[in-house]
Write an enzyme that holds these catalytic residues in place. Structure first.
Site, PDB file in Angstrom:
ATOM      1  CG  ASP A 101       3.141  12.899  -3.675  1.00 53.44           C
ATOM      2  OD1 ASP A 101       3.843  13.892  -3.461  1.00 53.44           O
ATOM      3  OD2 ASP A 101       3.484  11.740  -3.404  1.00 53.44           O
ATOM      4  CG  HIS A 300       2.655   7.442  -6.737  1.00 51.82           C
ATOM      5  ND1 HIS A 300       1.805   7.323  -5.654  1.00 51.82           N
ATOM      6  CD2 HIS A 300       3.117   8.726  -6.700  1.00 51.82           C
ATOM      7  CE1 HIS A 300       1.760   8.466  -5.002  1.00 51.82           C
ATOM      8  NE2 HIS A 300       2.530   9.335  -5.618  1.00 51.82           N
TER       9      HIS A 300
END
Length: 319
Positions: A101, A300
């Protein structure tokens, strides 16, 4: 966590907290939002045991690292300065950087600006900066006219978004971690109408513990964000157009350091934010792609949800 050292240092004007273990070549693990160093708890020990010096910092404005209230202090130049300052503080010329991220984007920026300080990159989930002629906040605002969009919510409601999340950190973190897992399809939050708050857009969750997260582990995040608030993390989003402008100067170039990628088959970023077939375009963005691995049944936050597989793959790449 036995043997881990919690350290604090003044770096690039910030009070920086990081966790360190082991001796050997340096590996730096960079988290995203709303995470902290603790997201790497499954990787720190095994990587250190394999003969590496592992450092996992809390990123600017998150966890126990301070951060300015002004979002303009979260641009590429500031973040790259944080990372070079960390290397200088540690007395190291370079390191292997791995991230997820925002943490991974920070490592990419460092590799473009200071490749001499990056021994290699191990990317998780986010394969590259996706080129766009339109700024990310403009795109988010366009989407938000049709349905809920978390980026626009963070940016369009400064103060309100910060207060909403700070008023219910446990509920927000629990719901978001679940929504980003393989047990939920994150893009279903887009079914919510414009004007929905993030907490209301997120799904209800089964009770903890889950196979990959206990109540105690969640409490580590709740405690840190209850102390710090969410403004620092949200400022990374509010600075996205600034970062987009910075990256224009090198957006058409490739990184030159050894590059490894680990993705998961149910990652929302690979599904929605990097165009069609992003893995086929890795070599358009990275000049020295060494290996690519995809993990099954993971969302994720693969380093938590599929901790053993992620760690084993990182160790294979490090070797």
């Amino acid at each position: 966590m036995v043997g881990w050292s919690h350290r604090y240092a003044k770096i690039n004007g910030l009070d920086v907290h990081y966790v360190e273990e082991g001796e050997g070549p340096l590996v730096v693990l960079l988290h995203g939002f709303p995470h902290t160093w603790f997201s790497w708890r499954h990787q720190i020990g095994p990587i250190a045991a394999a003969g590496f010096r592992v450092v996992a910092p809390d990123m600017r404005g998150m966890g126990r690292t301070s951060g300015p209230a002004d979002h303009r202090e979260y641009g590429v130049d500031r973040i790259v300065g944080d990372l070079t300052g960390l290397l200088d503080h540690l007395g190291e010329e370079k390191a292997v950087f791995s991230g997820l991220d925002f943490g991974l984007f920070a490592a990419y920026d460092l590799a473009y600006h200071h490749p001499e300080r990056v021994a290699a990159l191990i990317g998780l989930e986010n394969p590259f900066f996706t080129p766009s002629p339109v700024s990310p906040l403009t795109l988010a605002a366009k989407q938000a006219r049709k349905h809920f969009n978390h980026i626009h919510y963070f940016v369009d409601t400064p103060g309100a978004a910060d207060r909403d999340l700070a008023a219910a950190p446990r509920e927000f973190l629990r719901k978001l971690f679940y929504a980003l897992s393989s047990d939920y399809h994150y893009l279903d939050v887009w079914r919510k109408p414009p004007g929905t708050t993030y907490i209301d857009a997120l799904p209800e969750t089964p009770p903890l513990p889950w196979p990959w997260l206990t109540e105690l582990e969640l409490e580590f995040y709740v405690a840190d964000y209850s102390r710090s608030g969410f403004t620092g993390g949200l400022n990374w989003y509010r600075a996205m157009d600034l970062s987009w402008e910075y990256r224009k100067s090198y957006g058409d170039r490739k990184t030159t350091v050894p590059y490894y990628f680990i993705g998961s088959e149910q990652d929302v970023d690979l599904e929605a934010w990097h165009g069609t077939d992003p893995l086929d375009r890795l070599r358009d963005h990275h000049g020295d792609v060494r290996a690519v691995r995809m993990l099954k049944n993971a969302g994720h936050m693969m380093q938590m949800e599929k901790a053993e597989e992620t760690t084993a793959t990182m160790l294979e790449f490090l070797s």
